[in-house]
Structures are given as structure tokens and as C-alpha cells.
Design a protein around this motif. Structure first.
Motif, PDB file in Angstrom:
ATOM      1  N   CYS A 153      -4.851  -0.414  -8.581  1.00 27.37           N
ATOM      2  CA  CYS A 153      -4.213  -0.979  -7.479  1.00 27.37           C
ATOM      3  C   CYS A 153      -4.546  -1.663  -6.305  1.00 27.37           C
ATOM      4  N   TYR A 154      -5.783  -1.015  -5.952  1.00 31.45           N
ATOM      5  CA  TYR A 154      -6.734  -1.847  -4.923  1.00 31.45           C
ATOM      6  C   TYR A 154      -6.841  -3.070  -5.371  1.00 31.45           C
ATOM      7  N   LEU A 207       0.968  -1.111  -0.013  1.00 28.00           N
ATOM      8  CA  LEU A 207      -0.074   0.026  -0.155  1.00 28.00           C
ATOM      9  C   LEU A 207       0.727   1.144   0.227  1.00 28.00           C
ATOM     10  N   MET A 208       2.021   1.356   0.671  1.00 31.97           N
ATOM     11  CA  MET A 208       2.763   2.270   0.686  1.00 31.97           C
ATOM     12  C   MET A 208       3.367   2.512  -0.639  1.00 31.97           C
ATOM     13  N   THR A 243      -4.429  14.817   2.730  1.00 32.35           N
ATOM     14  CA  THR A 243      -5.926  14.636   3.018  1.00 32.35           C
ATOM     15  C   THR A 243      -6.250  13.684   1.860  1.00 32.35           C
ATOM     16  N   TYR A 244      -5.872  13.732   0.594  1.00 27.41           N
ATOM     17  CA  TYR A 244      -6.204  12.875  -0.177  1.00 27.41           C
ATOM     18  C   TYR A 244      -5.815  11.404  -0.145  1.00 27.41           C
ATOM     19  N   LEU A 245      -4.877  11.306   0.364  1.00 21.47           N
ATOM     20  CA  LEU A 245      -4.459   9.792   0.755  1.00 21.47           C
ATOM     21  C   LEU A 245      -4.949   9.356   1.995  1.00 21.47           C
ATOM     22  N   LEU A 246      -5.383  10.186   2.836  1.00 26.22           N
ATOM     23  CA  LEU A 246      -6.206   9.959   3.876  1.00 26.22           C
ATOM     24  C   LEU A 246      -7.602   9.236   3.539  1.00 26.22           C
ATOM     25  N   SER A 247      -8.283   9.827   2.490  1.00 27.43           N
ATOM     26  CA  SER A 247      -9.329   9.365   2.142  1.00 27.43           C
ATOM     27  C   SER A 247      -9.244   8.216   1.490  1.00 27.43           C
ATOM     28  N   GLU A 248      -8.232   7.907   0.557  1.00 28.60           N
ATOM     29  CA  GLU A 248      -7.865   6.743  -0.323  1.00 28.60           C
ATOM     30  C   GLU A 248      -7.647   5.615   0.900  1.00 28.60           C
ATOM     31  N   THR A 249      -6.835   5.912   1.660  1.00 31.78           N
ATOM     32  CA  THR A 249      -6.604   4.744   2.675  1.00 31.78           C
ATOM     33  C   THR A 249      -7.995   4.072   3.245  1.00 31.78           C
ATOM     34  N   LEU A 250      -8.887   5.235   3.746  1.00 31.02           N
ATOM     35  CA  LEU A 250     -10.272   5.066   4.433  1.00 31.02           C
ATOM     36  C   LEU A 250     -10.959   4.150   3.308  1.00 31.02           C
ATOM     37  N   VAL A 282      -1.176   2.069   7.916  1.00 33.06           N
ATOM     38  CA  VAL A 282      -0.840   3.303   6.645  1.00 33.06           C
ATOM     39  C   VAL A 282      -1.864   4.409   7.105  1.00 33.06           C
ATOM     40  N   LEU A 283      -3.078   4.058   7.337  1.00 37.31           N
ATOM     41  CA  LEU A 283      -3.871   5.074   7.773  1.00 37.31           C
ATOM     42  C   LEU A 283      -3.530   6.272   8.765  1.00 37.31           C
TER      43      LEU A 283
END
Length: 118
Positions: A26-27, A5-6, A56-63, A49-50
Motif C-alpha cells: 500500500c505504501y 492512508l486512512m 499501537t501497531y498503526l502508530l508504528s506503521e504511520t511513523l 493520521v499519526l
């Protein structure tokens, strides 16, 4: 799962300009062979990772990815690490999140049958 994920998050802006479905692709690659038990076991990696993303964008993607992993796990059982880190995750979302990440978090809460007061 954490390292994979990283790697997805490395140079993500460039990749996203090349392919608007970058994260989705990717997911899908990360989860295509996961059994429900494998998905449940992957939840701690996604949580780690979260809690480390600073964008902010990566936070949303990780959620989003956490929600996807929970759907594959096909359970409403709250993973022990999620229970342990619940307040830290909420604080991280409060500090860094946008409307979208707050909505994904509420959706996950609803899926898991958890009130926001947890």
C-alpha cells in the motif's frame, strides 16, 4: 494522502492476514509517483493520521510511513506542521507507542538532525 492512508488502515488486520506485505504494498502504491516536493507537501496529512490513530501497531506503521515520505522528500527540513506538533507527537508515542515506534521516532529524529530535547 490523508484519506488514502486512512483507507489503508480500514480492515487492516484482515488484509494483513491475507498478505503479510500489505502495508508495504500500500505504501508503495501511495508513494510511487510522488516527487520530492509532493512528498514534502504530504507530510501534514501523515502527521494528522499519526495523531489520530489509537492502535499501537498503526502508530508504528504511520511513523514508518512518515519516515518513508521524508526519504522521498529527500530533505532534512522540518516541516512547519511537524515542528508545531512535535510535542504532541512525542506525547502520543509515549502513551501509545512500543519499542518499535520509539525506535522509528529516534531514527526520524536522527535523519532530521534533531535532538530529543527539541
Amino acid at each position: 494522502m490523508k484519506n488514502e492512508l486512512m483507507r489503508v488502515f480500514e480492515d487492516w488486520e484482515t488484509e494483513l492476514t491475507r498478505n503479510e506485505w500489505y502495508f508495504s504494498d500500500c505504501y508503495e502504491a501511495l508513494t510511487k509517483d510522488l516527487s520530492s516536493s509532493d512528498a514534502f507537501e504530504a507530510i501534514p496529512d501523515v502527521i494528522i493520521v499519526l495523531l489520530t490513530v489509537k492502535d499501537t501497531y498503526l502508530l508504528s506503521e504511520t511513523l514508518d510511513f512518515l519516515d518513508t515520505v521524508y526519504n522521498i522528500a529527500n530533505t532534512t527540513e522540518i516541516h512547519p506542521l511537524l515542528r508545531e506538533e512535535w510535542r504532541n507527537i512525542k506525547q502520543h508515542i509515549h502513551r501509545l507507542g512500543d519499542d518499535y515506534s520509539h525506535n522509528v521516532w529516534r531514527k526520524l529524529n536522527k535523519t532530521l538532525g534533531v535532538s530529543e530535547l527539541f
